[in-house]
Scaffold this active site. Structure first.
Site, mmCIF file in Angstrom:
data_model
loop_
_atom_site.group_PDB
_atom_site.id
_atom_site.type_symbol
_atom_site.label_atom_id
_atom_site.label_comp_id
_atom_site.label_asym_id
_atom_site.label_seq_id
_atom_site.Cartn_x
_atom_site.Cartn_y
_atom_site.Cartn_z
ATOM 1 N N LYS A 1 16.036 21.689 -10.579
ATOM 2 C CA LYS A 1 15.391 20.438 -10.947
ATOM 3 C C LYS A 1 16.281 19.465 -11.720
ATOM 4 O O LYS A 1 17.069 19.864 -12.555
ATOM 5 C CB LYS A 1 14.155 20.739 -11.828
ATOM 6 C CG LYS A 1 12.990 21.346 -11.073
ATOM 7 C CD LYS A 1 12.402 20.403 -10.080
ATOM 8 C CE LYS A 1 11.108 19.758 -10.410
ATOM 9 N NZ LYS A 1 10.093 20.246 -11.177
ATOM 10 N N HIS B 1 0.840 -1.224 0.000
ATOM 11 C CA HIS B 1 0.000 0.000 0.000
ATOM 12 C C HIS B 1 0.865 1.260 0.000
ATOM 13 O O HIS B 1 0.441 2.298 0.498
ATOM 14 C CB HIS B 1 -0.951 0.039 1.198
ATOM 15 C CG HIS B 1 -1.656 -1.257 1.456
ATOM 16 N ND1 HIS B 1 -2.834 -1.606 0.835
ATOM 17 C CD2 HIS B 1 -1.316 -2.316 2.243
ATOM 18 C CE1 HIS B 1 -3.209 -2.810 1.237
ATOM 19 N NE2 HIS B 1 -2.300 -3.272 2.088
ATOM 20 N N GLU C 1 9.546 8.574 -16.860
ATOM 21 C CA GLU C 1 8.194 9.076 -17.132
ATOM 22 C C GLU C 1 7.771 8.759 -18.571
ATOM 23 O O GLU C 1 6.626 8.387 -18.826
ATOM 24 C CB GLU C 1 8.134 10.582 -16.886
ATOM 25 C CG GLU C 1 8.192 10.912 -15.390
ATOM 26 C CD GLU C 1 8.382 12.397 -15.117
ATOM 27 O OE1 GLU C 1 8.185 13.219 -16.021
ATOM 28 O OE2 GLU C 1 8.749 12.726 -13.967
ATOM 29 N N SER D 1 14.876 21.555 -15.898
ATOM 30 C CA SER D 1 13.668 22.349 -16.136
ATOM 31 C C SER D 1 14.080 23.671 -16.766
ATOM 32 O O SER D 1 15.158 24.200 -16.474
ATOM 33 C CB SER D 1 12.958 22.583 -14.799
ATOM 34 O OG SER D 1 12.220 23.783 -14.849
#
Ligand code: ARG
Length: 468
Positions: free
Chosen positions: A283, A156, A290, A277
């Site tokens: 970043k 979980h 992704e 970024s």
């Protein structure tokens, strides 16, 4: 506009209809398979006395030359032809004259395209399997280096019990092992040659279908000519296996993204495999993971597309089947690219072992072991579960882990606790004592990895049939 038919027509094909119907724009990638199949067909025609030795020699020489020219770039596949079959035949006839026109004896584009697609899928299965194997090698290397790297195991997405990095990655090793075994199954099942099935009803020429089948590395010829030209099960099975591979890669991507987040900090993706970024200088984004997660959608889409295309096609060949190519090509390309990117990202990834260990030490991942400790001293498991629940609550109040509680504090909760509790709930012993087959204990993992090493030595696809 060059096409292989027209005798019975009194009008030119409408230009837009021609373009709508044509497939050369995408089936040109089958040129190698088309030529390979045609060479085998010509050799068989000659063996059966259907064409002469000179004609066969001219055809084989011409086709070989076309292949060489295409490969060297001195010949280009022009989109003026309807499909790759028309292109190759037209070029052959230009080069060798009438012998070229005899190549199509006893053959139809229906069995020709079925063969081309099978040859293509078959060789791609081998390439994808090899990529999976290379990825497994990388996983094994990381596993062997991290038999003792403790990290939290989750259920979980909540910390559950301590495991090791080797154990966690071993789960993916298993997934890719099943993926490879699925590919082997598909390979074995599809490895029968449709050439000679003709348009749908075989042919009156005395073809030797077994001979072409064996020349092309198949187990034998397909046994029903109508099914031969209209079977695309192997495409669907491949798309399904590819979807499962992507599902595995997508789950792995999700974990890498989580592990790489500022909050977790379990891993650091190498600079070469992350992106920045345009506005936020701090970043370092996990774009590769992704994108792999995102591309899973298009592979699933191609599976659905193909299932839907095939669902109401009456026997035998119908032009709908031309739709088997673009999606399949794209799915294959996508999986190969994703596998390559992902494995390289993993190969260069840094694992923050201390962070992982600290994380495992927080969050009561040893609570089950603490309960087991009580059970070992005669407390029934249900009662032990309750006692440890109470202990965890106390620990939260005091902002301490179980092992940070003093023996006095522990005894307040249960008299059964003795000094040896600290050793019993240390992360090291929590992991080391899990020694059943498949568990994270380093000794258990070592035995499993030895099995994996043996598995890596075998070439399962070779068993399924000849490679080329
Ligand atoms: N381009 C076609 C395909 O991909 C080749 C077979 C054409 N056969 C036909 N009967 N029109 O399916």
């Amino acid at each position: 506009m060059a096409q292989l038919w027209g005798g019975r027509f009194t009008k030119e094909t409408d230009k837009n209809v021609y373009l709508f119907n044509a497939s050369v724009g995408f089936d040109k990638r089958l040129y190698r398979q088309d030529i390979e199949g045609s060479i085998a067909h010509a050799i068989m025609l000659e063996k059966q006395g259907i064409i002469s030795l000179q004609e066969k020699d001219a055809i084989v020489k011409g086709l070989t030359e076309i292949r060489e020219k295409l490969e060297s770039g001195s010949l280009e596949i022009s989109e003026d032809y309807e499909d790759i079959h028309s292109f190759v035949e037209a070029k052959l006839t230009e080069m060798v004259g009438d012998a070229g026109k005899k190549l199509h004896t006893g053959r139809s584009r229906n069995d020709q395209v079925a063969l081309d697609m099978k040859l293509y899928v078959r060789s791609e299965i081998i390439e994808i399997d090899e990529e999976l194997k290379a990825f497994q090698e990388i996983l094994l290397r990381i596993m062997e280096e991290n038999l003792e790297t403790v990290m939290p195991g989750f259920t979980h997405l909540q910390k559950a019990q301590p495991v090791t990095l080797a154990h966690h990655l071993g789960a993916y090793f298993e997934m890719f092992l099943r993926d490879r075994s699925r590919l082997t199954d598909i390979y074995k099942r599809m490895n029968f040659c449709p050439l000679g099935a003709g348009a749908l009803a075989g042919t009156t020429y005395p073809l030797d279908r077994g001979y072409t089948a064996s020349m092309l590395g198949f187990e034998g010829p397909t046994l029903n000519s109508m099914d031969s030209v209209s079977d695309r099960d192997y495409v669907i099975e491949l798309l399904s296996a590819l979807s499962t591979i992507m599902m595995h890669l997508s789950r792995f991507s999700e974990e890498v993204i989580i592990w790489n987040s500022n909050e977790y900090g379990f891993v650091e993706i190498d600079d070469a495999f992350s992106t920045g970024s345009s506005i936020m200088p701090q970043k370092k984004n996990p774009d590769i993971a992704e994108l792999v997660r995102g591309k899973t959608g298009r592979v699933y889409g191609h599976l659905m597309g193909m299932l839907t295309t095939m669902k109401a096609i009456p026997l035998a060949y119908n032009k709908d089947m031309q739709e088997d190519k673009e999606g399949t090509f794209d799915a294959i390309d996508t999986v190969k690219e994703c596998l390559l990117m992902f494995m390289q990202m993993m190969d260069s990834m840094k694992f923050n072992k201390d962070v992982m260990k600290r994380s495992a030490a927080r969050g009561f991942t040893n609570a089950t072991d603490a309960a087991d400790y009580l059970v070992g001293r005669g407390v029934p498991f249900r009662d032990a579960h309750g006692i440890i629940g109470e202990l965890v609550l106390k620990c939260i109040e005091k902002n301490k882990s179980i092992e940070e509680m003093s023996i006095g504090e522990l005894k307040e909760i249960s008299e059964v606790f003795e000094e040896d509790i600290y050793d019993a709930v240390s992360l090291k012993s929590c992991v080391e004592r899990r020694m059943t087959t498949g568990a994270p204990g380093p000794e258990a993992m070592k035995a499993v990895i030895a099995d994996y090493r043996k598995y890596m030595e075998k070439d399962y696809l070779e068993k399924g049939g000849k490679k080329k």
